[in-house]
Design a protein around this motif. Structure first.
Motif, PDB file in Angstrom:
ATOM      1  N   MET A   9       0.845  -1.208   0.000  1.00 36.32           N
ATOM      2  CA  MET A   9       0.000   0.000   0.000  1.00 36.32           C
ATOM      3  C   MET A   9       0.876   1.252   0.000  1.00 36.32           C
ATOM      4  SD  MET A   9      -3.323   0.239  -0.057  1.00 36.32           S
ATOM      5  CE  MET A   9      -4.872  -0.537   0.482  1.00 36.32           C
ATOM      6  N   ARG A  10       0.516   2.263  -0.844  1.00 33.94           N
ATOM      7  CA  ARG A  10       1.284   3.499  -0.875  1.00 33.94           C
ATOM      8  C   ARG A  10       0.666   4.521   0.090  1.00 33.94           C
ATOM      9  NH1 ARG A  10       1.256   3.777  -7.336  1.00 33.94           N
ATOM     10  NH2 ARG A  10       2.324   5.771  -7.054  1.00 33.94           N
ATOM     11  N   SER A  11       1.381   5.562   0.357  1.00 39.20           N
ATOM     12  CA  SER A  11       0.954   6.548   1.374  1.00 39.20           C
ATOM     13  C   SER A  11      -0.457   7.080   1.085  1.00 39.20           C
ATOM     14  CB  SER A  11       1.949   7.704   1.438  1.00 39.20           C
ATOM     15  OG  SER A  11       1.938   8.386   0.191  1.00 39.20           O
ATOM     16  N   ASP A  12      -0.832   7.185  -0.204  1.00 39.35           N
ATOM     17  CA  ASP A  12      -2.189   7.662  -0.506  1.00 39.35           C
ATOM     18  C   ASP A  12      -3.120   6.489  -0.842  1.00 39.35           C
ATOM     19  OD1 ASP A  12      -1.051   6.992  -2.911  1.00 39.35           O
ATOM     20  OD2 ASP A  12      -1.368   8.930  -3.852  1.00 39.35           O
ATOM     21  N   GLN A  13      -2.814   5.318  -0.262  1.00 41.15           N
ATOM     22  CA  GLN A  13      -3.703   4.139  -0.339  1.00 41.15           C
ATOM     23  C   GLN A  13      -3.783   3.504  -1.714  1.00 41.15           C
ATOM     24  OE1 GLN A  13      -4.474   3.652   2.729  1.00 41.15           O
ATOM     25  NE2 GLN A  13      -3.867   5.729   3.309  1.00 41.15           N
ATOM     26  N   ARG A  14      -2.976   3.967  -2.666  1.00 40.11           N
ATOM     27  CA  ARG A  14      -3.007   3.321  -3.976  1.00 40.11           C
ATOM     28  C   ARG A  14      -2.169   2.042  -3.934  1.00 40.11           C
ATOM     29  NH1 ARG A  14      -0.601   6.927  -8.237  1.00 40.11           N
ATOM     30  NH2 ARG A  14       0.393   8.040  -6.508  1.00 40.11           N
ATOM     31  N   ASN A  15      -2.464   1.091  -4.844  1.00 46.10           N
ATOM     32  CA  ASN A  15      -1.512  -0.012  -4.993  1.00 46.10           C
ATOM     33  C   ASN A  15      -0.511   0.338  -6.101  1.00 46.10           C
ATOM     34  OD1 ASN A  15      -2.585  -0.753  -7.496  1.00 46.10           O
ATOM     35  ND2 ASN A  15      -4.150  -2.011  -6.500  1.00 46.10           N
ATOM     36  N   GLU A  16       0.477  -0.522  -6.321  1.00 53.23           N
ATOM     37  CA  GLU A  16       1.587  -0.202  -7.223  1.00 53.23           C
ATOM     38  C   GLU A  16       1.136   0.250  -8.609  1.00 53.23           C
ATOM     39  OE1 GLU A  16       1.786  -2.736  -5.136  1.00 53.23           O
ATOM     40  OE2 GLU A  16       3.762  -2.664  -4.194  1.00 53.23           O
ATOM     41  N   SER A  17       0.055  -0.342  -9.106  1.00 60.54           N
ATOM     42  CA  SER A  17      -0.291  -0.077 -10.500  1.00 60.54           C
ATOM     43  C   SER A  17      -1.472   0.885 -10.645  1.00 60.54           C
ATOM     44  CB  SER A  17      -0.612  -1.402 -11.194  1.00 60.54           C
ATOM     45  OG  SER A  17      -1.710  -2.018 -10.544  1.00 60.54           O
ATOM     46  N   SER A  18      -1.754   1.667  -9.584  1.00 62.33           N
ATOM     47  CA  SER A  18      -2.886   2.609  -9.664  1.00 62.33           C
ATOM     48  C   SER A  18      -2.431   4.001 -10.073  1.00 62.33           C
ATOM     49  CB  SER A  18      -3.580   2.751  -8.302  1.00 62.33           C
ATOM     50  OG  SER A  18      -3.983   1.514  -7.821  1.00 62.33           O
ATOM     51  N   LEU A  19      -3.201   4.602 -10.956  1.00 56.10           N
ATOM     52  CA  LEU A  19      -3.052   6.021 -11.254  1.00 56.10           C
ATOM     53  C   LEU A  19      -3.816   6.825 -10.213  1.00 56.10           C
ATOM     54  CD1 LEU A  19      -3.855   6.142 -15.080  1.00 56.10           C
ATOM     55  CD2 LEU A  19      -1.620   6.558 -14.046  1.00 56.10           C
ATOM     56  N   GLY A  50      12.519  -1.260  -3.221  1.00 58.29           N
ATOM     57  CA  GLY A  50      12.698  -2.100  -4.396  1.00 58.29           C
ATOM     58  C   GLY A  50      11.429  -2.325  -5.198  1.00 58.29           C
ATOM     59  N   ASN A  51      10.298  -1.796  -4.699  1.00 52.92           N
ATOM     60  CA  ASN A  51       9.038  -1.976  -5.421  1.00 52.92           C
ATOM     61  C   ASN A  51       8.915  -1.002  -6.580  1.00 52.92           C
ATOM     62  OD1 ASN A  51       7.895  -4.100  -4.065  1.00 52.92           O
ATOM     63  ND2 ASN A  51       6.958  -2.794  -2.483  1.00 52.92           N
ATOM     64  N   GLU A  52       8.469  -1.525  -7.730  1.00 59.72           N
ATOM     65  CA  GLU A  52       8.182  -0.684  -8.873  1.00 59.72           C
ATOM     66  C   GLU A  52       6.771  -0.122  -8.729  1.00 59.72           C
ATOM     67  OE1 GLU A  52       9.092  -3.868  -9.120  1.00 59.72           O
ATOM     68  OE2 GLU A  52      11.057  -3.909 -10.103  1.00 59.72           O
ATOM     69  N   ILE A  53       6.606   1.187  -8.999  1.00 57.17           N
ATOM     70  CA  ILE A  53       5.273   1.792  -8.873  1.00 57.17           C
ATOM     71  C   ILE A  53       4.964   2.676 -10.073  1.00 57.17           C
ATOM     72  CG2 ILE A  53       5.101   1.763  -6.344  1.00 57.17           C
ATOM     73  CD1 ILE A  53       6.063   4.709  -6.423  1.00 57.17           C
ATOM     74  N   LEU A  54       3.659   2.926 -10.239  1.00 56.35           N
ATOM     75  CA  LEU A  54       3.155   3.751 -11.343  1.00 56.35           C
ATOM     76  C   LEU A  54       2.716   5.109 -10.803  1.00 56.35           C
ATOM     77  CD1 LEU A  54       1.987   3.990 -14.317  1.00 56.35           C
ATOM     78  CD2 LEU A  54      -0.140   3.053 -13.383  1.00 56.35           C
ATOM     79  N   ASP A  55       2.954   6.170 -11.599  1.00 60.83           N
ATOM     80  CA  ASP A  55       2.391   7.505 -11.332  1.00 60.83           C
ATOM     81  C   ASP A  55       2.795   8.037  -9.958  1.00 60.83           C
ATOM     82  OD1 ASP A  55       0.892   9.838 -11.645  1.00 60.83           O
ATOM     83  OD2 ASP A  55      -0.986   8.890 -11.039  1.00 60.83           O
ATOM     84  N   LEU A  56       4.059   8.409  -9.813  1.00 64.09           N
ATOM     85  CA  LEU A  56       4.603   8.854  -8.534  1.00 64.09           C
ATOM     86  C   LEU A  56       4.101  10.241  -8.145  1.00 64.09           C
ATOM     87  CD1 LEU A  56       6.671   6.850 -10.012  1.00 64.09           C
ATOM     88  CD2 LEU A  56       8.381   7.768  -8.435  1.00 64.09           C
ATOM     89  N   ASN A  57       3.665  10.390  -6.904  1.00 65.27           N
ATOM     90  CA  ASN A  57       3.396  11.743  -6.415  1.00 65.27           C
ATOM     91  C   ASN A  57       4.701  12.355  -5.903  1.00 65.27           C
ATOM     92  OD1 ASN A  57       3.863  10.869  -3.769  1.00 65.27           O
ATOM     93  ND2 ASN A  57       1.687  10.509  -3.363  1.00 65.27           N
ATOM     94  N   TYR A  58       4.634  13.619  -5.453  1.00 64.36           N
ATOM     95  CA  TYR A  58       5.866  14.327  -5.129  1.00 64.36           C
ATOM     96  C   TYR A  58       6.689  13.617  -4.049  1.00 64.36           C
ATOM     97  CZ  TYR A  58       9.161  17.840  -3.610  1.00 64.36           C
ATOM     98  OH  TYR A  58      10.327  18.486  -3.283  1.00 64.36           O
ATOM     99  N   GLN A  59       5.999  13.135  -3.033  1.00 68.83           N
ATOM    100  CA  GLN A  59       6.695  12.482  -1.920  1.00 68.83           C
ATOM    101  C   GLN A  59       7.406  11.209  -2.397  1.00 68.83           C
ATOM    102  OE1 GLN A  59       3.982  11.432   1.361  1.00 68.83           O
ATOM    103  NE2 GLN A  59       5.380   9.719   1.747  1.00 68.83           N
TER     104      GLN A  59
END
Lengths: 254, 254, 254, 254, 254, 254
Positions: free
Chosen positions: E1-11, E170-179
């Motif tokens: 889970m990312r800081s804004d609750q998205r998973n790795e492949s979410s825009l 080491g996780n690959e993620i989509l659509d990075l926010n500033y943080q």
């Protein structure tokens, strides 16, 4: 005979007005023929970064022309956003020349800003600037001495400059006006101290070259003309001129 | 009583020297108290790109100070590589003001370059520049008429400017010197035509604001002062001033 | 009747959206007719070099337009590498105006950066900027007070601006749109405080001049329009507006 | 004896590599002691605006140093966004010197761009630049003649430059390296033609002044050193050098 | 889970508002999460000098941020007097990407100026700019077609961009926010056409490097995210999107 | 077969000359085909303001071309007064790449200035710059270690770069020369470490796009070419290369 009735070795009429403006520590209006330059010397109580902590002073010069000092109006350098190569060359020459007759070790960490602003140009603006700026600098230092900011006059000798050249007909002449300067094959500026030593020689022959013999004739013409310029500086400076001579003598005795 | 013994509605002494420099079509040295500005008008036989092909002329102004026109030396704008906001504001004001009293349709595709160079500053440099520049422009156009380059005087009215302000004690005063200008709560510049119409009003109260009543008092002071300035311009221009009046009358009859 | 069906003394519709963007301490989108300006106020915890050590704050403003805020695309000033005279004039005006209603002695050594970015232009962008920027500044200071960074609201009065002018037909009008502004003979911007004092008057007649009578009519139109603008600011600010009034009253009592 | 074992009148070892780079019409690597300069001459088929329509050509020079050509790294002038006064002086000197030995009337409306890029500096970079640039320019014009773009070699004489100076001990020396240059009281650059005429003399004594006698000794040292430089240029140019001599003779016969 | 609750492949949530401003031929406000960019496309009826006379068009892009688009206020590039390297890189990327899906041979000698102004930044401003600018350009060309200035839609495919990266874990993620962007070890921007061809790949690992396997995972994440972005563009463009597909098909058939 | 007789996967001849110039801590002349770049690494004993007090070092790169490195002479960026977008992109790329293989925490507060000056250009100048600059940086750090300024070699891996592309005929090729680069539909630069990790991938298709399959072929060509480049770097560095490998192994063991 030259177009303005002078002979080869004649200077144009010279006027040096001291205390021309109210604010600067030293202020001079110098007129040589139709060339008119305001020369102001300002004392700043600090030196540029590269000189800090050495206990020495510095002299730096800036030169500019009013846009309509010339026959055709020139674009103002502040509007162009940069200073031309010609201007830089001249302000480096003025600063370097003045530094050669001031004992920078004895003025504290101070900068003398010398501003030469040509309000009317008819040839010889850089040499008029040096000749007038010297007087402005002497006035400024005299004020520092009078106000007991520094203990003795740090100016070690008189300093003046003039131009010589070779006309298309091969004649060497002194103190070229604009018309002569435009057509001259060789143009040379000489900066000299009151005791007859060279400070700068800048001679150039773009359209033509010059021989060793022509060089010697030009040097001689310049030396003669400079004697008159030193005389005019002494008149303008009055008793301050004597302090400079004394400074020189005293230094020579060390 | 003000620090220089003037009362609220007194102008400082005014001198307008015409034909001050040799090259410009119109050249003026204006002195208002200790403020001294060289105003030169140069005629160029073309207009800026955005005006080409319209058969009309243009007037543009540049303003600068010698670095040591002021108590403290200022860095030369050509050395900084850019013109300050203050300078831009002033040169836009001068150009705009002069264009309001010149019939640009009748001068052909020509540009008048107006250069106002402050050699000594003691407050009111922008208003002195406008007042002096007007005379320089009139001289330049008169030369064009005399040389039959244009057929009639395109200047349609006199134009002058002065400053008014409010001192910290609440008193409204005319023609502020530098010391007054530095402490004033309100500073207003008024540009007016010889026939009493406003061209520009720029009033600003940074440290303070001003009331409607104060505004009216300041406007009245300015109008009175401007009468004297127009008188000085008429003296400086001599018979040329009459051509301007005639131009105006003739135009009025159309 | 004017082209957009308004009468001489009508303002265009006004919207002030607060907290428009996320990051700035104060952020406003102001719309006046088709003119839209984003006004952001940012607090920086230091002052410019010339003000350090005085314990006071400063307000500085920057103004820009999106290249296509206008009918024709303008070259971006960052691409030109310099800011135009017009831009400088406007940002100096905005900063000066805002400083007149903020007690800079009571905000510590902080700088308020006010950024006015015009995203759509239809006349009156500088007056809309001032009117919107005031609200952004009040929001920013309110946040400082809420966070107990400063102890009380330093804004001492409301501040708004509008334009008035004279159309070619001689009619005086309020709040000129771009089309009116382009053809107007006289253009005047008035900045005023909520208590009815003038902060700035800038009136100019490039193509024409204006009489004393026209000046008075324009001043009256502006004052009326400003009453509406103050009302809109009060609505946008809600309870914060009351703190400003109180600040003023409290100060008046001292 | 000097620090590098030379006597007063010795030049450092000289190497001139022709056709150093692939693209320029003339390309030279000149090495004088540890000073290394790439001199490229490029032919452009047009002249600057101020010369258009006169049927003549022009030569212009640019000079730069790699940031680490020197003991301490210098900031790149492209990063500073402006060219220093020193650089401008040098490029004006190089261009002026080269123009004195090229018959600009016979090269059509073409510009020769001369680029002198110092890759390693150990004193005398400007004189090495002139000496190397001359060879590059001759190579470039020879190519134009070979390609029948112009009908005859427009170079009218050899051209080289060297430096002379006065050490703190009062000794006059030829071809100063960086260490000598840093301590010298007088520094003079002499540009001369193969037939022994002066093109430029630039002598300066910042820390000190120089006498007439010292001037004469320095001129003599320079003339001797230049004979060797001309010899090296003749070797590098091979048969092209003869065409230059012929050009001169032929011209002399006219 | 990312800081804004998205998973790795979410825009992040995407909004594309068309016709956002009044004057530009194409105007879009694109919001991707908290990143907001105004994208305007302006048509100018001429091309830059280097392209004149070829009968082709050109697309050029400019990118800027409001000073307070970010958490900390940035100095305005117009105030700095120059555009940063980062800005230049981004505007070159935007222009190059857009040119790859426009048939420049069929738009006449016209320039499309694309202005991307970030009003709020939270990572991914350059990819949001490309995605939004594409829509603005399509709107602008559609207007030209409607007004019969050009005969058919010159846009040949959809175009969008997104970012992918590798987090410190080491996780690959989509659509990075500033943080996420600030802490990511690898940051990669992918620009792709609607038909799945790459236009640009820019991947960089400053703090770290990346393996071939990580590259493949990132490419896959990007491709999936871009499908959603193309869907949003089609929604925003409505029937115009179909004309683009048709243009592509028609071209494919040739 | 390619125009210079190479097959798709051939590099041009490579020469790396170490200690090319006298002053820099690390100095390299790299030649790849006809492309020649001088790469100098200079150590400065301080870091840029934004990094002070962190105890870490920094690497920054500058890139320039001699005006006549190319077939047509380019205007010098110092004369234009600004650095182009292309130059900025390249110098940012070089600096970023080098920082990825240097342990900046272990070099103290020092800046490595890397200057890449292209003296002759035939395609691939940015990748040659990276490959040569890496060697110069390793030489410079080796000197610091030898002089016991730092305790161990901070370079953690080899680093080199090359280009790949797609020709109009659809063929993927390695190491494009200028002619190939000008006509290629896709151009991609790959920066990689000696252990086979990616540092940068920058692929762009302005005239065309590229498929996933083409991408994979290009990546493979690049990886093969880079093996040869690492071999050449090892030869040039001799025993210093071993210290880098050891550094990496030692680090890997931690």
């Amino acid at each position: 005979m030259r177009s303005d009735q002078r002979n080869e070795s004649s200077l144009r009429p010279i006027t040096i007005i001291t205390d021309f403006l109210q604010h600067p520590e030293g202020s001079v209006l110098i007129q040589i023929g139709n060339t008119k330059v305001i020369c102001n010397a300002s004392i700043e109580d600090r030196v540029p970064p590269f000189m800090r902590g050495q206990g020495k002073g510095w002299i730096t010069a800036e030169y500019a022309m009013l846009p309509r000092a010339t026959e055709q109006r020139n674009i103002r350098e502040s509007s162009k956003g940069k200073v031309s190569g010609r201007t830089m060359e001249i302000q480096r020459l003025i600063g370097r020349s003045l530094r050669s007759v001031v004992d920078l070790d004895n003025i504290g960490e101070r900068t003398v800003w010398v501003d030469c602003d040509v309000i009317q140009a008819d040839g010889g603006t850089r040499t008029a600037s040096i000749t007038g700026a010297f007087v402005a600098v002497a006035l400024a230092f005299n004020k520092l001495v009078k106000n007991k900011v520094i203990s003795k006059m740090p100016v070690t000798d008189l300093l003046a400059a003039t131009s010589v050249g070779v006309l298309p007909d091969g004649n060497e002449i002194l103190d070229l006006n604009y018309q002569e300067d435009s057509s001259a094959h060789v143009d040379m500026n000489i900066v000299m101290t009151g005791s007859g030593e060279f400070v700068e020689i800048q001679g150039t022959g773009e359209e033509a070259t010059f021989s060793s013999k022509q060089l010697q004739t030009m040097l001689q013409l310049a030396e003669e003309g400079l004697l008159t310029l030193f005389e005019k500086q002494r008149e303008a400076l009055g008793s301050i001129a004597e302090k400079i001579v004394k400074a020189t003598s005293a230094q020579g005795e060390e």
